[in-house]
Enzyme design. Structure first.
Site, PDB file in Angstrom:
ATOM      1  N   LYS A  93     151.867 -51.438  74.714  1.00 24.70           N
ATOM      2  CA  LYS A  93     152.979 -52.199  75.308  1.00 24.70           C
ATOM      3  C   LYS A  93     152.669 -53.698  75.356  1.00 24.70           C
ATOM      4  O   LYS A  93     153.465 -54.523  74.926  1.00 24.70           O
ATOM      5  CB  LYS A  93     153.236 -51.687  76.722  1.00 24.70           C
ATOM      6  CG  LYS A  93     154.071 -52.617  77.587  1.00 24.70           C
ATOM      7  CD  LYS A  93     154.101 -52.118  79.013  1.00 24.70           C
ATOM      8  CE  LYS A  93     154.742 -53.095  79.971  1.00 24.70           C
ATOM      9  NZ  LYS A  93     153.862 -54.223  80.305  1.00 24.70           N
ATOM     10  N   ASN A  94     151.516 -54.046  75.913  1.00 26.28           N
ATOM     11  CA  ASN A  94     151.259 -55.468  76.159  1.00 26.28           C
ATOM     12  C   ASN A  94     150.987 -56.246  74.876  1.00 26.28           C
ATOM     13  O   ASN A  94     151.073 -57.474  74.879  1.00 26.28           O
ATOM     14  CB  ASN A  94     150.129 -55.647  77.173  1.00 26.28           C
ATOM     15  CG  ASN A  94     150.592 -55.286  78.585  1.00 26.28           C
ATOM     16  OD1 ASN A  94     151.781 -55.079  78.824  1.00 26.28           O
ATOM     17  ND2 ASN A  94     149.648 -55.201  79.514  1.00 26.28           N
ATOM     18  N   ASP A 111     145.304 -52.814  85.406  1.00 29.53           N
ATOM     19  CA  ASP A 111     146.426 -51.900  85.140  1.00 29.53           C
ATOM     20  C   ASP A 111     146.005 -50.425  85.211  1.00 29.53           C
ATOM     21  O   ASP A 111     146.841 -49.539  85.032  1.00 29.53           O
ATOM     22  CB  ASP A 111     147.054 -52.213  83.772  1.00 29.53           C
ATOM     23  CG  ASP A 111     147.910 -53.463  83.820  1.00 29.53           C
ATOM     24  OD1 ASP A 111     148.078 -54.044  84.911  1.00 29.53           O
ATOM     25  OD2 ASP A 111     148.428 -53.881  82.764  1.00 29.53           O
ATOM     26  N   ARG A 140     159.365 -48.142  81.499  1.00 31.01           N
ATOM     27  CA  ARG A 140     159.116 -49.452  80.895  1.00 31.01           C
ATOM     28  C   ARG A 140     157.877 -49.426  80.027  1.00 31.01           C
ATOM     29  O   ARG A 140     157.762 -50.228  79.104  1.00 31.01           O
ATOM     30  CB  ARG A 140     158.877 -50.515  81.980  1.00 31.01           C
ATOM     31  CG  ARG A 140     160.101 -50.935  82.753  1.00 31.01           C
ATOM     32  CD  ARG A 140     159.726 -52.009  83.754  1.00 31.01           C
ATOM     33  NE  ARG A 140     158.721 -52.875  83.156  1.00 31.01           N
ATOM     34  CZ  ARG A 140     157.575 -53.220  83.740  1.00 31.01           C
ATOM     35  NH1 ARG A 140     157.309 -52.838  84.962  1.00 31.01           N
ATOM     36  NH2 ARG A 140     156.714 -53.980  83.110  1.00 31.01           N
ATOM     37  N   ARG A 153     153.179 -64.369  90.916  1.00 31.28           N
ATOM     38  CA  ARG A 153     152.865 -64.310  89.486  1.00 31.28           C
ATOM     39  C   ARG A 153     153.216 -65.657  88.856  1.00 31.28           C
ATOM     40  O   ARG A 153     154.171 -65.776  88.088  1.00 31.28           O
ATOM     41  CB  ARG A 153     153.594 -63.155  88.816  1.00 31.28           C
ATOM     42  CG  ARG A 153     153.110 -61.815  89.330  1.00 31.28           C
ATOM     43  CD  ARG A 153     153.636 -60.646  88.537  1.00 31.28           C
ATOM     44  NE  ARG A 153     152.994 -60.532  87.242  1.00 31.28           N
ATOM     45  CZ  ARG A 153     153.076 -59.437  86.470  1.00 31.28           C
ATOM     46  NH1 ARG A 153     153.764 -58.408  86.867  1.00 31.28           N
ATOM     47  NH2 ARG A 153     152.472 -59.394  85.310  1.00 31.28           N
ATOM     48  N   CYS A 162     156.648 -56.835  87.552  1.00 31.26           N
ATOM     49  CA  CYS A 162     156.193 -55.914  88.585  1.00 31.26           C
ATOM     50  C   CYS A 162     155.822 -56.750  89.796  1.00 31.26           C
ATOM     51  O   CYS A 162     155.236 -57.821  89.653  1.00 31.26           O
ATOM     52  CB  CYS A 162     154.945 -55.170  88.116  1.00 31.26           C
ATOM     53  SG  CYS A 162     155.304 -53.712  87.146  1.00 31.26           S
TER      54      CYS A 162
HETATM   55  C1  UD1 Z   1     149.230 -59.252  81.864  1.00 27.81           C
HETATM   56  C2  UD1 Z   1     149.808 -57.868  81.726  1.00 27.81           C
HETATM   57  C3  UD1 Z   1     149.666 -57.109  83.025  1.00 27.81           C
HETATM   58  C4  UD1 Z   1     148.233 -57.141  83.512  1.00 27.81           C
HETATM   59  C5  UD1 Z   1     147.670 -58.554  83.537  1.00 27.81           C
HETATM   60  C6  UD1 Z   1     146.181 -58.624  83.842  1.00 27.81           C
HETATM   61  C7  UD1 Z   1     151.588 -58.184  80.092  1.00 27.81           C
HETATM   62  C8  UD1 Z   1     153.051 -58.207  79.825  1.00 27.81           C
HETATM   63  N1  UD1 Z   1     151.217 -57.990  81.362  1.00 27.81           N
HETATM   64  O1  UD1 Z   1     150.016 -59.922  82.849  1.00 27.81           O
HETATM   65  O2  UD1 Z   1     150.088 -55.778  82.770  1.00 27.81           O
HETATM   66  O3  UD1 Z   1     148.186 -56.635  84.833  1.00 27.81           O
HETATM   67  O4  UD1 Z   1     147.871 -59.171  82.267  1.00 27.81           O
HETATM   68  O5  UD1 Z   1     145.470 -57.863  82.903  1.00 27.81           O
HETATM   69  O6  UD1 Z   1     150.765 -58.316  79.191  1.00 27.81           O
HETATM   70  N2  UD1 Z   1     147.762 -66.630  87.012  1.00 27.81           N
HETATM   71  C9  UD1 Z   1     148.002 -67.875  87.561  1.00 27.81           C
HETATM   72  N3  UD1 Z   1     148.680 -68.787  86.794  1.00 27.81           N
HETATM   73  C10 UD1 Z   1     149.137 -68.518  85.548  1.00 27.81           C
HETATM   74  C11 UD1 Z   1     148.891 -67.244  84.996  1.00 27.81           C
HETATM   75  C12 UD1 Z   1     148.193 -66.320  85.764  1.00 27.81           C
HETATM   76  O7  UD1 Z   1     147.619 -68.158  88.680  1.00 27.81           O
HETATM   77  O8  UD1 Z   1     149.741 -69.396  84.913  1.00 27.81           O
HETATM   78  C13 UD1 Z   1     146.999 -65.630  87.806  1.00 27.81           C
HETATM   79  C14 UD1 Z   1     147.889 -64.442  88.194  1.00 27.81           C
HETATM   80  O9  UD1 Z   1     148.570 -64.687  89.402  1.00 27.81           O
HETATM   81  C15 UD1 Z   1     146.854 -63.327  88.310  1.00 27.81           C
HETATM   82  C16 UD1 Z   1     145.825 -63.685  87.224  1.00 27.81           C
HETATM   83  O10 UD1 Z   1     145.999 -65.066  86.951  1.00 27.81           O
HETATM   84  O11 UD1 Z   1     146.232 -63.364  89.563  1.00 27.81           O
HETATM   85  C17 UD1 Z   1     145.956 -62.899  85.932  1.00 27.81           C
HETATM   86  O12 UD1 Z   1     147.265 -63.012  85.434  1.00 27.81           O
HETATM   87  P1  UD1 Z   1     147.612 -62.833  83.877  1.00 27.81           P
HETATM   88  O13 UD1 Z   1     146.399 -62.345  83.131  1.00 27.81           O
HETATM   89  O14 UD1 Z   1     148.283 -64.062  83.396  1.00 27.81           O
HETATM   90  O15 UD1 Z   1     148.677 -61.657  83.912  1.00 27.81           O
HETATM   91  P2  UD1 Z   1     149.922 -61.494  82.980  1.00 27.81           P
HETATM   92  O16 UD1 Z   1     149.620 -62.052  81.631  1.00 27.81           O
HETATM   93  O17 UD1 Z   1     151.175 -61.951  83.652  1.00 27.81           O
END
Ligand code: UD1
Length: 430
Positions: A22-23, A307, A399, A122, A117
């Site tokens: 998925k990701n 996850d 999803r 986020r 989610c």
């Molecule tokens: C992706 C995955 C999600 C998984 C996560 C961590 C997808 C669609 N989703 O989410 O399933 O749980 O990776 O493996 O691929 N953060 C910030 N600022 C930013 C970006 C992130 O503070 O600009 C923080 C977030 O709040 C969180 C951490 O960094 O605490 C990790 O987030 P991130 O790896 O970016 O998650 P996603 O890419 O949204």
């Protein structure tokens, strides 16, 4: 409201085939926006997040054709640059990849802030920091992230991520693929789907080095050409079925996986007394004896994936002794705990730490999936529990899991879909 009904307590036996990740899919499909010509993408999972991201591309004018159940052809030659519709973007977290892809292709992206989610805050500040480092101007107004590059083509830049972010790493890679010059991403995420996105883009003519390490270098190219690419198997889908066997007992061959991607999950299950044998493209998971307690801390790859946190928690609820679970990625990922308690689990949560005292047996109960992986964990718990578990909110599960009811039924689970007339389809997740 459609629900899943599980009559638990039956060990699982047989073979499960894992779908595409998925990701990876939700980033690779938007990446097709950067390509001149037709992209043939294979091993695409049939899940609602993929349907949504394909709908967004179609709305922008992409020609999307399903070749067969798992293969799509996407041609973005005649795409128009216009705002992404709020109704589609809000349902899926990964709509943020449209910002990097549209900015890279047109020098302008207008995308509503993503849904997702509910895992606590986020933010996407690191994505934006990357775009700004490439010369873009980014504003949030009228419900849109409005990113524009005066002059059209982004320039290579250097960005050090303040925290390891999967989304920021991939979004900056997307924006940088067609930029002028070299972009360097430091403290990059290393997840398998980051490498998959880099491999997809490179196979279309991009020049990305270092994906899978914490420094990624993207040398922008003038254009990308069409081609064919197959998405990697889903690490988390495989891990979820591994947890299901650990919780319910039995022996299942989980096929079409890359065992290396499962190392942290395999290691933890072995520590918990579950047998896991790695084969070339499969893992054989067997549990006959009791589950031992373990401590688990989630971390970016190659650490234990966040996850998989709720699913491993379901197993630890049945372990002998007390386990400590620490969430190292998201602020708030224990919303499922109240539902587990209704099934007889003993869990105390304090901030990022959950202390789980194993019980002899969980008992079936009506529960509600509050997000994708929490929903998967309720299935894991329900398969092991005595009696009936009825799970609501299954649109969250759909999803991210292709044919989960069929796959589990094929290994002997007693799980069925309860269709109810007043269907709930309004996902806010992504
Ligand atoms: C992706 C995955 C999600 C998984 C996560 C961590 C997808 C669609 N989703 O989410 O399933 O749980 O990776 O493996 O691929 N953060 C910030 N600022 C930013 C970006 C992130 O503070 O600009 C923080 C977030 O709040 C969180 C951490 O960094 O605490 C990790 O987030 P991130 O790896 O970016 O998650 P996603 O890419 O949204």
């Amino acid at each position: 409201m459609t629900k899943y009904l599980i009559h638990g307590g039956k060990p699982l036996h047989g073979t499960i085939e894992i779908s595409g990740a998925k990701n990876a899919a939700v980033a690779i499909i938007p990446a097709a926006l950067l390509v001149d010509g037709k992209c043939r993408i294979e091993n695409v999972p049939q899940i609602s997040d993929v349907t949504l991201i394909l709908q967004i591309l179609q709305d922008l004018g992409a020609d999307v054709r399903a070749v067969n159940r798992t293969t799509v052809e996407i041609d973005c030659s005649h795409i128009r640059n216009k705002p992404v519709p709020y109704e589609l973007a809000r349902k899926i977290r990964a709509s943020y990849y449209l910002v990097g892809a549209l900015l890279g292709r047109f020098g302008r992206a207008q995308v509503p802030p993503p849904g997702g989610c509910n895992l606590g805050g986020r933010p996407i500040d690191q994505h934006i920091k990357g775009f700004i480092a490439m010369g873009a101007e980014v504003e949030v107004h009228s419900g849109l992230i409005d990113a524009r590059m005066p002059g059209g083509r982004l320039s290579g830049g250097q960005v050090y991520l303040d925290m390891v972010s999967v989304g920021a790493t991939m979004n900056i890679m997307l924006a940088a693929a067609l930029a002028d010059g070299l972009t360097i991403i430091e403290n990059a995420a290393k997840e398998p789907h980051i490498v998959d996105l880099a491999n997809f883009l490179n196979s279309m003519g991009a020049n990305i080095m270092g994906a899978g390490t914490d420094v990624i270098k993207v040398r922008g190219v003038k254009s990308l050409r069409g081609g064919s690419y197959s998405i990697i198997p889903d690490q988390i889908e495989a891990g979820t079925y591994m947890a299901a066997v650990a919780a319910a007992g039995g022996e299942v061959l989980i096929q079409n996986v890359i065992p290396k991607h499962l190392d942290s999950i395999t290691a933890k299950l072995l520590e918990m007394g579950v047998d896991v044998e790695e084969l070339d493209d499969a893992v054989l998971v067997r549990r006959t004896g009791p589950i031992s307690r373990a401590n688990v801390k989630t971390m970016p790859y190659p650490g234990f994936p966040t996850d998989m946190q709720p699913q491993i928690a379901a197993c630890l609820c049945l372990a002998r002794g007390t386990s400590v679970l620490t969430e190292g990625v998201w602020e708030s990922r224990y919303r499922y705990v109240d539902e587990f308690r209704r099934m007889g689990a003993k869990i105390q949560v304090d901030g990022k730490v959950a202390v789980i005292e194993g019980v002899e047996q969980l008992t079936g109960a009506p529960v509600h999936a509050c997000d994708l992986r929490a929903g998967a964990a309720m299935i894991v718990a329900g398969l092991a529990a005595r009696g009936d578990t009825e799970i609501g909110g299954i649109y969250h599960i759909e999803r991210g899991y292709e044919n989960i009811v069929e796959k589990l039924s094929s290994v002997g689970a007693d799980i069925q879909i309860l269709y109810q007339p007043d269907d709930e389809t309004q996902s806010q997740a992504g």
